[in-house]
Design a protein around this motif. Structure first.
Motif, short mmCIF file in Angstrom:
data_model
loop_
_atom_site.label_atom_id
_atom_site.label_comp_id
_atom_site.label_asym_id
_atom_site.label_seq_id
_atom_site.Cartn_x
_atom_site.Cartn_y
_atom_site.Cartn_z
N ASP A 247 17.68 30.21 -17.86
CA ASP A 247 18.84 30.46 -17.01
C ASP A 247 18.65 31.71 -16.15
N ALA A 248 18.07 32.76 -16.74
CA ALA A 248 17.82 33.99 -15.98
C ALA A 248 16.82 33.75 -14.85
N VAL A 249 15.81 32.92 -15.09
CA VAL A 249 14.86 32.57 -14.04
C VAL A 249 15.58 31.83 -12.93
N ARG A 250 16.40 30.88 -13.28
CA ARG A 250 17.15 30.10 -12.29
C ARG A 250 18.03 31.01 -11.44
N VAL A 251 18.73 31.92 -12.07
CA VAL A 251 19.61 32.85 -11.35
C VAL A 251 18.80 33.75 -10.42
N ALA A 252 17.62 34.18 -10.85
CA ALA A 252 16.78 35.05 -10.02
C ALA A 252 16.24 34.33 -8.80
N VAL A 253 16.00 33.03 -8.93
CA VAL A 253 15.35 32.27 -7.84
C VAL A 253 16.36 31.65 -6.88
N GLU A 254 17.54 31.29 -7.36
CA GLU A 254 18.51 30.58 -6.51
C GLU A 254 18.79 31.23 -5.16
N THR B 277 11.13 35.07 -27.28
CA THR B 277 12.10 35.11 -26.19
C THR B 277 13.05 33.93 -26.31
N PRO B 278 14.36 34.14 -26.14
CA PRO B 278 15.30 33.02 -26.18
C PRO B 278 15.07 32.08 -24.99
N VAL B 279 14.71 30.86 -25.28
CA VAL B 279 14.26 29.92 -24.24
C VAL B 279 15.37 29.60 -23.23
N LEU B 280 16.51 29.13 -23.71
CA LEU B 280 17.56 28.72 -22.78
C LEU B 280 18.08 29.87 -21.93
N GLN B 281 18.28 31.01 -22.54
CA GLN B 281 18.80 32.16 -21.80
C GLN B 281 17.78 32.64 -20.76
N THR B 282 16.51 32.62 -21.12
CA THR B 282 15.48 33.07 -20.18
C THR B 282 15.32 32.08 -19.03
N THR C 282 10.96 24.78 -15.92
CA THR C 282 10.30 24.15 -17.06
C THR C 282 9.58 25.22 -17.85
N VAL C 283 9.92 25.31 -19.13
CA VAL C 283 9.18 26.21 -20.02
C VAL C 283 7.99 25.40 -20.52
N GLN C 284 6.83 25.73 -19.99
CA GLN C 284 5.62 24.97 -20.24
C GLN C 284 4.94 25.38 -21.54
N ASP C 285 5.09 26.66 -21.93
CA ASP C 285 4.39 27.16 -23.11
C ASP C 285 5.06 28.45 -23.59
N ILE C 286 4.72 28.82 -24.83
CA ILE C 286 5.13 30.09 -25.40
C ILE C 286 3.85 30.86 -25.72
N LEU D 296 8.44 36.41 -12.29
CA LEU D 296 7.66 37.30 -13.15
C LEU D 296 8.42 38.57 -13.52
N ALA D 297 9.46 38.91 -12.75
CA ALA D 297 10.26 40.10 -13.05
C ALA D 297 11.32 39.83 -14.12
N VAL D 298 11.53 38.57 -14.47
CA VAL D 298 12.54 38.25 -15.49
C VAL D 298 12.00 38.64 -16.86
N PRO D 299 12.74 39.43 -17.62
CA PRO D 299 12.28 39.81 -18.96
C PRO D 299 12.04 38.57 -19.83
N GLY D 300 10.91 38.57 -20.51
CA GLY D 300 10.55 37.45 -21.37
C GLY D 300 9.61 36.46 -20.73
#
Length: 98
Positions: free
Chosen positions: A70-77, A63-68, A87-91, A18-22
């Motif tokens: 990736d940012a989520v993945r980096v934050a959680v790893e 929000t750019p889907v792929l970049q966001t 998984t981007v479930q919705d916009i 939830l802290a990831v922008p976008g």
């Protein structure tokens, strides 16, 4: 990964996502199946396994889907063992709030 208990890890993952922008919100999946079940409650949008983590999100409009993702993945790893599946479930609609 730290030696935190599952509730602590699930909460930490949810907070990091939830802290990831976008990121507008966590999403429980089509049938509400994506969650970590804890005593008396659940954390939707985060499913922790022994060797992987699954995160489902709703992104802000524009929000750019792929970049966001990736940012989520980096934050959680750093918080989990194994791969992080995002998984981007919705916009969210342009005028919606979480």
């Amino acid at each position: 990964m730290s030696s935190d208990t599952t509730p602590d890890r699930a909460e930490a993952v949810a907070s990091a996502v939830l802290a990831v922008p976008g990121v507008n919100a966590l999403h429980a999946g089509v049938f509400g199946e994506v969650a970590t079940y804890l005593p008396g409650r659940r954390i939707t949008g985060v499913r922790l396994g022994d060797d992987a983590c699954e995160v489902h999100v709703v992104l802000d409009w524009g929000t750019p889907v792929l970049q966001t993702a990736d940012a989520v993945r980096v934050a959680v790893e750093p918080l989990v063992d194994g791969p992080v599946d995002v998984t981007v479930q919705d916009i969210a609609a342009p005028d919606s709030a979480p």
